[in-house]
Design a protein around this motif. Structure first.
Motif, PDB file in Angstrom:
ATOM      1  N   SER A 270       0.731  -1.124   0.046  1.00 37.33           N
ATOM      2  CA  SER A 270       0.058   0.004  -0.061  1.00 37.33           C
ATOM      3  C   SER A 270       0.835   1.288  -0.160  1.00 37.33           C
ATOM      4  O   SER A 270       0.521   2.351   0.096  1.00 37.33           O
ATOM      5  CB  SER A 270      -0.894  -0.029   1.086  1.00 37.33           C
ATOM      6  OG  SER A 270      -0.019  -0.169   2.454  1.00 37.33           O
ATOM      7  N   GLU A 271       2.142   1.067   0.149  1.00 34.39           N
ATOM      8  CA  GLU A 271       2.872   2.143  -0.095  1.00 34.39           C
ATOM      9  C   GLU A 271       3.201   2.949  -1.349  1.00 34.39           C
ATOM     10  O   GLU A 271       2.855   2.041  -2.521  1.00 34.39           O
ATOM     11  CB  GLU A 271       4.575   1.909   0.394  1.00 34.39           C
ATOM     12  CG  GLU A 271       4.618   1.218   1.860  1.00 34.39           C
ATOM     13  CD  GLU A 271       4.270   2.125   2.700  1.00 34.39           C
ATOM     14  OE1 GLU A 271       4.423   3.197   2.830  1.00 34.39           O
ATOM     15  OE2 GLU A 271       3.668   2.036   4.076  1.00 34.39           O
ATOM     16  N   ARG A 272       3.644   3.895  -1.380  1.00 31.38           N
ATOM     17  CA  ARG A 272       4.115   4.621  -2.883  1.00 31.38           C
ATOM     18  C   ARG A 272       5.164   3.740  -3.390  1.00 31.38           C
ATOM     19  O   ARG A 272       6.112   3.297  -2.755  1.00 31.38           O
ATOM     20  CB  ARG A 272       4.366   5.912  -2.833  1.00 31.38           C
ATOM     21  CG  ARG A 272       4.900   6.404  -4.037  1.00 31.38           C
ATOM     22  CD  ARG A 272       5.226   8.052  -3.960  1.00 31.38           C
ATOM     23  NE  ARG A 272       3.918   8.710  -4.340  1.00 31.38           N
ATOM     24  CZ  ARG A 272       3.120   9.648  -3.378  1.00 31.38           C
ATOM     25  NH1 ARG A 272       3.652   9.927  -2.327  1.00 31.38           N
ATOM     26  NH2 ARG A 272       2.104  10.278  -3.906  1.00 31.38           N
ATOM     27  N   ILE A 273       5.077   3.520  -4.773  1.00 30.19           N
ATOM     28  CA  ILE A 273       5.856   2.845  -5.395  1.00 30.19           C
ATOM     29  C   ILE A 273       6.961   3.700  -6.244  1.00 30.19           C
ATOM     30  O   ILE A 273       6.297   4.596  -7.109  1.00 30.19           O
ATOM     31  CB  ILE A 273       5.270   1.606  -6.246  1.00 30.19           C
ATOM     32  CG1 ILE A 273       4.674   0.612  -5.019  1.00 30.19           C
ATOM     33  CG2 ILE A 273       6.562   0.896  -7.056  1.00 30.19           C
ATOM     34  CD1 ILE A 273       3.791  -0.178  -5.917  1.00 30.19           C
ATOM     35  N   LEU A 274       8.190   3.466  -6.322  1.00 23.37           N
ATOM     36  CA  LEU A 274       8.964   4.279  -7.121  1.00 23.37           C
ATOM     37  C   LEU A 274       9.879   3.563  -7.956  1.00 23.37           C
ATOM     38  O   LEU A 274      10.400   2.438  -7.646  1.00 23.37           O
ATOM     39  CB  LEU A 274       9.878   5.125  -6.370  1.00 23.37           C
ATOM     40  CG  LEU A 274       9.270   6.157  -5.256  1.00 23.37           C
ATOM     41  CD1 LEU A 274      10.352   7.044  -4.508  1.00 23.37           C
ATOM     42  CD2 LEU A 274       8.390   7.163  -6.094  1.00 23.37           C
TER      43      LEU A 274
ATOM     44  N   ALA B 270      11.520   1.431 -21.549  1.00 25.34           N
ATOM     45  CA  ALA B 270      11.332   1.154 -20.097  1.00 25.34           C
ATOM     46  C   ALA B 270      10.414   2.042 -19.594  1.00 25.34           C
ATOM     47  O   ALA B 270       9.247   2.044 -19.049  1.00 25.34           O
ATOM     48  CB  ALA B 270      12.535   1.042 -19.405  1.00 25.34           C
ATOM     49  N   ILE B 271      10.580   3.467 -19.965  1.00 26.82           N
ATOM     50  CA  ILE B 271       9.737   4.409 -19.445  1.00 26.82           C
ATOM     51  C   ILE B 271       8.209   4.287 -19.823  1.00 26.82           C
ATOM     52  O   ILE B 271       7.224   4.372 -19.350  1.00 26.82           O
ATOM     53  CB  ILE B 271       9.973   5.949 -19.792  1.00 26.82           C
ATOM     54  CG1 ILE B 271      11.506   6.038 -19.192  1.00 26.82           C
ATOM     55  CG2 ILE B 271       9.077   7.090 -19.653  1.00 26.82           C
ATOM     56  CD1 ILE B 271      12.269   7.111 -19.893  1.00 26.82           C
TER      57      ILE B 271
ATOM     58  N   GLY C 197       0.596   2.589 -15.496  1.00 25.28           N
ATOM     59  CA  GLY C 197      -0.011   3.699 -14.480  1.00 25.28           C
ATOM     60  C   GLY C 197       0.926   4.368 -13.662  1.00 25.28           C
ATOM     61  O   GLY C 197       0.720   5.159 -12.758  1.00 25.28           O
ATOM     62  N   PHE C 198       2.395   4.401 -14.072  1.00 27.14           N
ATOM     63  CA  PHE C 198       3.440   5.306 -13.242  1.00 27.14           C
ATOM     64  C   PHE C 198       3.582   6.612 -13.851  1.00 27.14           C
ATOM     65  O   PHE C 198       3.274   6.824 -15.212  1.00 27.14           O
ATOM     66  CB  PHE C 198       4.515   4.317 -13.243  1.00 27.14           C
ATOM     67  CG  PHE C 198       4.652   3.327 -12.144  1.00 27.14           C
ATOM     68  CD1 PHE C 198       5.260   3.380 -11.138  1.00 27.14           C
ATOM     69  CD2 PHE C 198       4.286   1.959 -12.530  1.00 27.14           C
ATOM     70  CE1 PHE C 198       5.202   2.444 -10.118  1.00 27.14           C
ATOM     71  CE2 PHE C 198       4.166   0.986 -11.770  1.00 27.14           C
ATOM     72  CZ  PHE C 198       4.606   1.167 -10.649  1.00 27.14           C
TER      73      PHE C 198
END
Length: 165
Positions: A107-111, A121-122, A129-130
């Motif tokens: 549930s944490e922010r994902i980086l 990759a980007i 959804g990033f």
């Protein structure tokens, strides 16, 4: 039919092989001073695992690992680390399945940090959804959550989910 599972100690050679086979795509794309051959040494892989990177793998129907992706909790976020799929298995949804599996487990922010010149990759992470952060925030995030040289900070981007407001 494939399946996702946590990687084990005896998977290290497979992880090493997958990372380095897939990372060949970076050759001539990322800054030449950041390229190494192999891209990730066995010692670096061992160091990443010792630093808390937990790899999951995607097994094909024959039980062979064809993709790997790591997660690393750092402070108040989770980092996606070392996301690679064998070139022969790319384009079949393996990376997307690994990413979906790992992102639903927190549930944490994902980086995610990647090379600024790795447009494929980007695009992959954006498709899932990033959102790419601003250059100013990118520098601060890379210096806070990663242990990488300044040259790599300068030549990387960070994507986040959920995005920063």
């Amino acid at each position: 039919m494939g399946k996702i599972r946590p990687c084990r100690d005896d998977d290290r050679e497979a992880i090493f092989a997958i990372v380095n086979a897939a990372a060949e795509k970076y050759r001539g794309v990322i800054p030449a001073d950041r390229w190494h051959d192999p891209y990730m040494s066995r010692e670096e892989l061992d160091g990443e695992i010792a630093a808390g990177v937990a790899f999951s793998g995607y097994e094909d129907g024959d039980g062979q690992l064809i993709g790997v992706m790591g997660v690393q909790p750092v402070k108040d976020v989770v980092l996606i680390r070392h996301a690679y799929v064998l070139p022969s298995a790319q384009g079949r949804g393996v990376g997307g399945k690994l990413l979906a599996h790992l992102t639903t487990e927190t549930s944490e922010r994902i980086l995610i940090g990647t090379w600024a010149t790795a447009e494929w990759a980007i695009g992959f992470y954006r498709k899932h959804g990033f959102v790419q952060v601003t250059p100013e925030l990118k520098d601060r995030l890379l210096q806070t959550y990663w242990n990488i040289p300044e040259r790599q900070v300068a030549t990387s981007v960070v994507l986040a989910k959920p995005p920063f407001e």
